[in-house]
Design a protein around this motif. Structure first.
Motif, PDB file in Angstrom:
ATOM      1  N   UNK A 121       2.759  -5.485  -4.251  1.00  0.00           N
ATOM      2  CA  UNK A 121       2.682  -4.158  -4.822  1.00  0.00           C
ATOM      3  C   UNK A 121       4.077  -3.529  -4.831  1.00  0.00           C
ATOM      4  N   UNK A 142       5.747   0.421  -4.813  1.00  0.00           N
ATOM      5  CA  UNK A 142       5.492   1.853  -4.671  1.00  0.00           C
ATOM      6  C   UNK A 142       6.796   2.575  -4.983  1.00  0.00           C
ATOM      7  N   UNK A 164       5.127   7.961  -7.065  1.00  0.00           N
ATOM      8  CA  UNK A 164       4.112   7.243  -7.848  1.00  0.00           C
ATOM      9  C   UNK A 164       3.221   6.447  -6.925  1.00  0.00           C
ATOM     10  N   UNK A 165       2.097   6.021  -7.449  1.00  0.00           N
ATOM     11  CA  UNK A 165       1.137   5.286  -6.642  1.00  0.00           C
ATOM     12  C   UNK A 165       1.533   3.845  -6.450  1.00  0.00           C
ATOM     13  N   UNK A 166       0.658   3.127  -5.797  1.00  0.00           N
ATOM     14  CA  UNK A 166       0.869   1.714  -5.556  1.00  0.00           C
ATOM     15  C   UNK A 166       0.529   0.936  -6.823  1.00  0.00           C
ATOM     16  N   UNK A 173       0.018  -2.696  -8.533  1.00  0.00           N
ATOM     17  CA  UNK A 173      -0.160  -4.123  -8.283  1.00  0.00           C
ATOM     18  C   UNK A 173       0.725  -4.906  -9.240  1.00  0.00           C
ATOM     19  N   UNK A 211       9.648   0.581  -3.061  1.00  0.00           N
ATOM     20  CA  UNK A 211       9.142   0.048  -1.804  1.00  0.00           C
ATOM     21  C   UNK A 211       8.153  -1.053  -2.147  1.00  0.00           C
ATOM     22  N   UNK A 255       5.474  -3.872  -1.159  1.00  0.00           N
ATOM     23  CA  UNK A 255       4.510  -4.184  -0.110  1.00  0.00           C
ATOM     24  C   UNK A 255       3.773  -5.471  -0.430  1.00  0.00           C
ATOM     25  N   UNK A 314      -1.804  -4.945   5.114  1.00  0.00           N
ATOM     26  CA  UNK A 314      -0.494  -4.782   4.523  1.00  0.00           C
ATOM     27  C   UNK A 314       0.633  -5.137   5.481  1.00  0.00           C
ATOM     28  N   UNK A 315       1.722  -5.648   4.899  1.00  0.00           N
ATOM     29  CA  UNK A 315       2.939  -5.877   5.655  1.00  0.00           C
ATOM     30  C   UNK A 315       3.726  -4.587   5.806  1.00  0.00           C
ATOM     31  N   UNK A 316       4.849  -4.644   6.516  1.00  0.00           N
ATOM     32  CA  UNK A 316       5.647  -3.439   6.782  1.00  0.00           C
ATOM     33  C   UNK A 316       6.451  -2.956   5.589  1.00  0.00           C
ATOM     34  N   UNK A 375      12.204  -2.051   1.474  1.00  0.00           N
ATOM     35  CA  UNK A 375      12.755  -0.982   0.630  1.00  0.00           C
ATOM     36  C   UNK A 375      13.940  -1.544  -0.138  1.00  0.00           C
ATOM     37  N   UNK A 408       7.733   5.333   5.101  1.00  0.00           N
ATOM     38  CA  UNK A 408       8.494   4.095   5.207  1.00  0.00           C
ATOM     39  C   UNK A 408       7.744   2.932   5.813  1.00  0.00           C
ATOM     40  N   UNK A 409       6.433   3.050   5.921  1.00  0.00           N
ATOM     41  CA  UNK A 409       5.628   2.000   6.556  1.00  0.00           C
ATOM     42  C   UNK A 409       4.611   1.428   5.587  1.00  0.00           C
ATOM     43  N   UNK A 410       3.955   0.358   6.037  1.00  0.00           N
ATOM     44  CA  UNK A 410       2.870  -0.204   5.255  1.00  0.00           C
ATOM     45  C   UNK A 410       1.614   0.637   5.380  1.00  0.00           C
ATOM     46  N   UNK A 411       0.523   0.141   4.799  1.00  0.00           N
ATOM     47  CA  UNK A 411      -0.743   0.866   4.801  1.00  0.00           C
ATOM     48  C   UNK A 411      -1.651   0.369   5.913  1.00  0.00           C
ATOM     49  N   UNK A 461      -4.300   7.283   1.001  1.00  0.00           N
ATOM     50  CA  UNK A 461      -4.563   6.648  -0.295  1.00  0.00           C
ATOM     51  C   UNK A 461      -5.980   6.079  -0.328  1.00  0.00           C
ATOM     52  N   UNK A 475      -7.329  -4.725  -6.373  1.00  0.00           N
ATOM     53  CA  UNK A 475      -7.479  -3.414  -5.759  1.00  0.00           C
ATOM     54  C   UNK A 475      -6.688  -2.406  -6.581  1.00  0.00           C
ATOM     55  N   UNK A 519      -5.224   1.444  -6.649  1.00  0.00           N
ATOM     56  CA  UNK A 519      -4.893   2.519  -5.719  1.00  0.00           C
ATOM     57  C   UNK A 519      -4.684   3.841  -6.436  1.00  0.00           C
ATOM     58  N   UNK A 520      -5.023   4.924  -5.729  1.00  0.00           N
ATOM     59  CA  UNK A 520      -4.665   6.251  -6.188  1.00  0.00           C
ATOM     60  C   UNK A 520      -3.220   6.556  -5.817  1.00  0.00           C
ATOM     61  N   UNK A 521      -2.740   7.704  -6.263  1.00  0.00           N
ATOM     62  CA  UNK A 521      -1.344   8.090  -6.002  1.00  0.00           C
ATOM     63  C   UNK A 521      -1.162   8.716  -4.628  1.00  0.00           C
ATOM     64  N   UNK A 522      -2.265   9.011  -3.950  1.00  0.00           N
ATOM     65  CA  UNK A 522      -2.155   9.491  -2.585  1.00  0.00           C
ATOM     66  C   UNK A 522      -2.137  10.999  -2.445  1.00  0.00           C
TER      67      UNK A 522
END
Lengths: 112, 110
Positions: free
Chosen positions: A36, A38, A42-44, A46, A88, A90, A103-105, A108, B41-44, B89, B98, B100-103
Motif C-alpha cells: 500500500x 499512503x 490521502x487514504x491508503x 492498494x 509512506x 506499507x 501491517x508492517x512498520x 517513508x 509514522x507507524x503501521x496499522x 481507518x 481490502x 480503505x477509507x481516508x481516516x
C-alpha cells in the motif's frame, strides 16, 4: 508468532533513481501479501497484492512494480522514481482463509 | 469500484467524552469490515473486525456496528483518553482485496 519486517525505515532518493523496498514475513507460510501507499492527506492506496510466488496483481497503473521471489518475501521496485512516488509505503499480510490483515512498520520515502 | 469514506476527517474532543466515528462504503457486497488504528509514522493495528453477517463487535471501550444494507459502519469510543489520539481507518474486504477509507484523525485533549 508471526512478524512482518520492512526495510529501510526511511529513504531519501533523487528523482530518476531506482527503488527497492523489501518486506518479509516470518512464522507463517503461503500468506497473501500486499503493498500500500499512503500519501500525505490521502487514504491508503492498494498498489499490489500477491496470493502466491510469482503471482502479482496490480491495482493502479504506475511506474512501480512488485515481485515475490520467495513465499514470504515481497519486493516493491521502480526503475526511475518520480516526485509523486513520495509517501509512506506499507506492506501487509493475511492468511488466505483469515479475515484480518497485519501491517508492517512502513517505509517513508521522500523523492527530491 | 468500492469507495470508502470516513467522516469527520478530523475530530478533537476533551478527555472523558464519548465519540462516534463514521465510515460509509458504496458496494454492500463485502466479506467483512475492519477498524484500524494508526499512530503517526507507524503501521496499522487492527481494533475490531465485523463479519458481513454480524451487526456489531465490542472490545473494551470500543464498539463497532455494521449496517451492510445501507453501507455504513460506526466506531463508538467510550470515555475517551489522551492515549486514544491517533488516526482511525476503516476497511472493507472483498475477495482478496481490502479497500480503505481516508481516516479520521482523533485528538483527545487532557
Amino acid at each position: 508468532s508471526q512478524t512482518i519486517h520492512q526495510w529501510p525505515a526511511t529513504l531519501v532518493q533523487p528523482v530518476g533513481s531506482p527503488l527497492s523496498l523489501e518486506c518479509t514475513v516470518e512464522g507463517t507460510s503461503n500468506p497473501n501479501l500486499y503493498w500500500y501507499r499512503q500519501a500525505a492527506g490521502r487514504g491508503l492506496q492498494l498498489l499490489f497484492y500477491s496470493v502466491g510466488i510469482g503471482q502479482i496483481s496490480s491495482e493502479v497503473p504506475q511506474n512501480l512494480s512488485a515481485s515475490r521471489p520467495q513465499d514470504r518475501q515481497f519486493i516493491l521496485s521502480s526503475k526511475k522514481l518520480l516526485l509523486s512516488d513520495s509517501g509512506f509505503y506499507l506492506c501487509a499480510w493475511s492468511r488466505p482463509a483469515q479475515e484480518t490483515q497485519y501491517f508492517g512498520p512502513g517505509t517513508r520515502l521522500l523523492v527530491l | 469500484k468500492q469507495e470508502v469514506t470516513q467522516i469527520p476527517a478530523a475530530l478533537s474532543v476533551p478527555e472523558g467524552e464519548n465519540l462516534v466515528l463514521n465510515c460509509s462504503f458504496t458496494d454492500s457486497a463485502i466479506y467483512n469490515l475492519q477498524w484500524f488504528r494508526q499512530d503517526p509514522g507507524k503501521g496499522l493495528t487492527s481494533l475490531l473486525l465485523i463479519q458481513s453477517s454480524q451487526r456489531e463487535q465490542t472490545s473494551g471501550r470500543l464498539n463497532a456496528s455494521l449496517d451492510k444494507s445501507s453501507g455504513r459502519s460506526t466506531l463508538y469510543i467510550a470515555a475517551s483518553q489522551p492515549g486514544d489520539s491517533a488516526t482511525y481507518l476503516c476497511a472493507v474486504r472483498r475477495g482478496n482485496q481490502f479497500y480503505f477509507g481516508t481516516g479520521t484523525s482523533l485528538t483527545v485533549i487532557p
